[in-house]
Design an enzyme around this catalytic site. Structure first.
Site, PDB file in Angstrom:
ATOM      1  N   ASP A  62     -14.471   1.894   0.808  1.00  0.00           N
ATOM      2  CA  ASP A  62     -15.526   2.418   1.820  1.00  0.00           C
ATOM      3  C   ASP A  62     -15.661   3.945   1.256  1.00  0.00           C
ATOM      4  O   ASP A  62     -15.739   4.122  -0.023  1.00  0.00           O
ATOM      5  CB  ASP A  62     -13.816   2.835   2.804  1.00  0.00           C
ATOM      6  CG  ASP A  62     -13.940   1.906   3.697  1.00  0.00           C
ATOM      7  OD1 ASP A  62     -14.934   1.262   3.759  1.00  0.00           O
ATOM      8  OD2 ASP A  62     -13.053   2.126   4.053  1.00  0.00           O
ATOM      9  N   TYR A  85      -2.784   0.012  -4.094  1.00  0.00           N
ATOM     10  CA  TYR A  85      -3.412   1.125  -3.656  1.00  0.00           C
ATOM     11  C   TYR A  85      -2.824   2.339  -3.991  1.00  0.00           C
ATOM     12  O   TYR A  85      -1.750   2.291  -3.448  1.00  0.00           O
ATOM     13  CB  TYR A  85      -3.906   1.444  -1.622  1.00  0.00           C
ATOM     14  CG  TYR A  85      -5.612   0.632  -2.032  1.00  0.00           C
ATOM     15  CD1 TYR A  85      -6.223   1.143  -2.129  1.00  0.00           C
ATOM     16  CD2 TYR A  85      -4.778  -0.150  -1.534  1.00  0.00           C
ATOM     17  CE1 TYR A  85      -7.379   0.556  -1.599  1.00  0.00           C
ATOM     18  CE2 TYR A  85      -6.704  -1.264  -1.797  1.00  0.00           C
ATOM     19  CZ  TYR A  85      -7.903  -0.984  -1.775  1.00  0.00           C
ATOM     20  OH  TYR A  85      -8.973  -1.296  -1.642  1.00  0.00           O
TER      21      TYR A  85
END
Lengths: 244, 244
Positions: free
Chosen positions: B52, B110
């Site tokens: 994003d 992540y």
């Protein structure tokens, strides 16, 4: 008057160094203005020493005198509220009236960060020096030992310094490998103008095989700046700690 | 045709995310343009997945097909010479013609970085989320364990995702304390839209005492987005590794 000692972190990018100067962005001036806005007083900050244009600090120290009665525990947030985000006061403590960040300083720790990979880093590009050619870290480590001790570091200072003597003591000199990064960490009684960046540049020449580790001894003894390595760029250098 | 797999690092700041889109800076478009400039071909990059707006990547992966005969060992430097400094291709390898970075992906790692100090950091301000209120790391660590395993993570995704199923497997969930920083590291088969940022926000609520560690189990089971924590900002999130 109260005497307040600050511990300050800053991103050196965009500043023409610590020292106050007209018409050029500088860290000292930014913090003095921030303190004036919250206390109403014009103060002078006494730092442990200057840092050059572009050099970062994790924990620079500076003290100032004030009549303000702002509680010490509210001072950091108050000053930070008036500062750009690239400068952060991390700690404020009340110290003896005679304490002076420069005169009482017993030593400093600096770190120089080299990204020793072919392509460098996108994320940390402004915070380390990218060096493509592969460095021999073992040789650099071997060479670093020769800097430890009391020496005349005339070969490792840039001209333009006002220091009377170029004798300094280096306490420790470490070369640390962390993935694609090589960190040169020096602690010492004090450092001459550009000294850490020239020592780092000389260690890079050792890592490239241009200088042999044992030649460091001669370079120090000969006191000839032209025999040492080049001055590495400012954006890889950090003032990490100031000892009292 | 040759099939080339790239490993890419980027600083997400200033980009509207990975995906190509008109009139908005994006990472995919920048790299495709760079490849076109060096090969003369219009290529399409197939990434492991989108990231994003504002999210960083240490090692995103993407592959593309080409007829260019540029030697593989020269490709990184050639592409990087045409890129902004905030994107760096770290590695290029030639892979089987059927390999696809998204379809062959077996998992991802992540990291979410929180600066948990009163004043935050000047140097790393764009690279971590600053959270002033003190977090209880032990409680966060205890809570993180409940995310591990195969679960329907409907409560931990933002609307607007096109995924058919919200069942995913989380392999590991660690909370690491390093000085003033708290790093949340998740590895899993795949992650839903905003899933890492919502899990991190939920762990922050645990750290603040708003949610008890053992309540995570119920929040997952109830599949109600409103019971989980808020979506933390993009600039603390890193895509660290993609597994094949």
């Amino acid at each position: 008057m109260r005497n307040i000692k600050l511990i300050i972190e800053y991103d050196g990018k965009g500043f023409n160094g610590w020292q106050k100067q007209p018409n050029k962005p500088n860290i000292q001036g930014e913090i003095e203005n921030a303190i004036e806005r919250i206390t109403g007083e014009k103060v002078e900050l006494y730092a442990s020493g200057r840092t050059d244009a572009g050099v970062h600090a994790i924990a620079q120290t500076a003290n100032f005198k004030t009549n303000s009665s702002i509680p010490i525990e509210k001072l950091c947030l108050a000053i930070n509220s008036q500062l750009k985000k690239s400068i952060v006061v991390k700690e404020a403590t009340e110290v003896d009236e005679n304490f002076h960040c420069r005169y009482n300083c017993k030593g400093k720790k600096y770190r120089y960060i080299i990204n020793n990979s072919i392509n460098g880093s996108a994320i940390y590009r402004g915070l380390e020096y990218h060096m493509l050619a592969k460095l021999n870290v073992d040789k650099m480590r071997e060479a670093a030992k020769f800097f430890v001790g009391v020496h005349d570091f005339k070969a490792f200072k840039s001209s333009g310094t006002s220091s009377k003597s170029s004798v300094r003591e280096i306490y420790t000199a470490e070369v640390i490998e962390e993935g694609e990064r090589i960190k040169i960490e020096l602690t010492g009684s004090g450092f001459l103008y550009n000294m850490v960046r020239i020592i780092s540049g000389t260690l890079v020449d050792v890592g490239l095989g241009k200088i042999k580790p044992e030649e460091i001894k001669d370079i120090i003894e000969n006191k000839d700046r032209t025999k040492a390595g080049k001055t590495l760029p400012a954006h890889g250098l950090y003032l990490v700690e100031v000892y009292y």
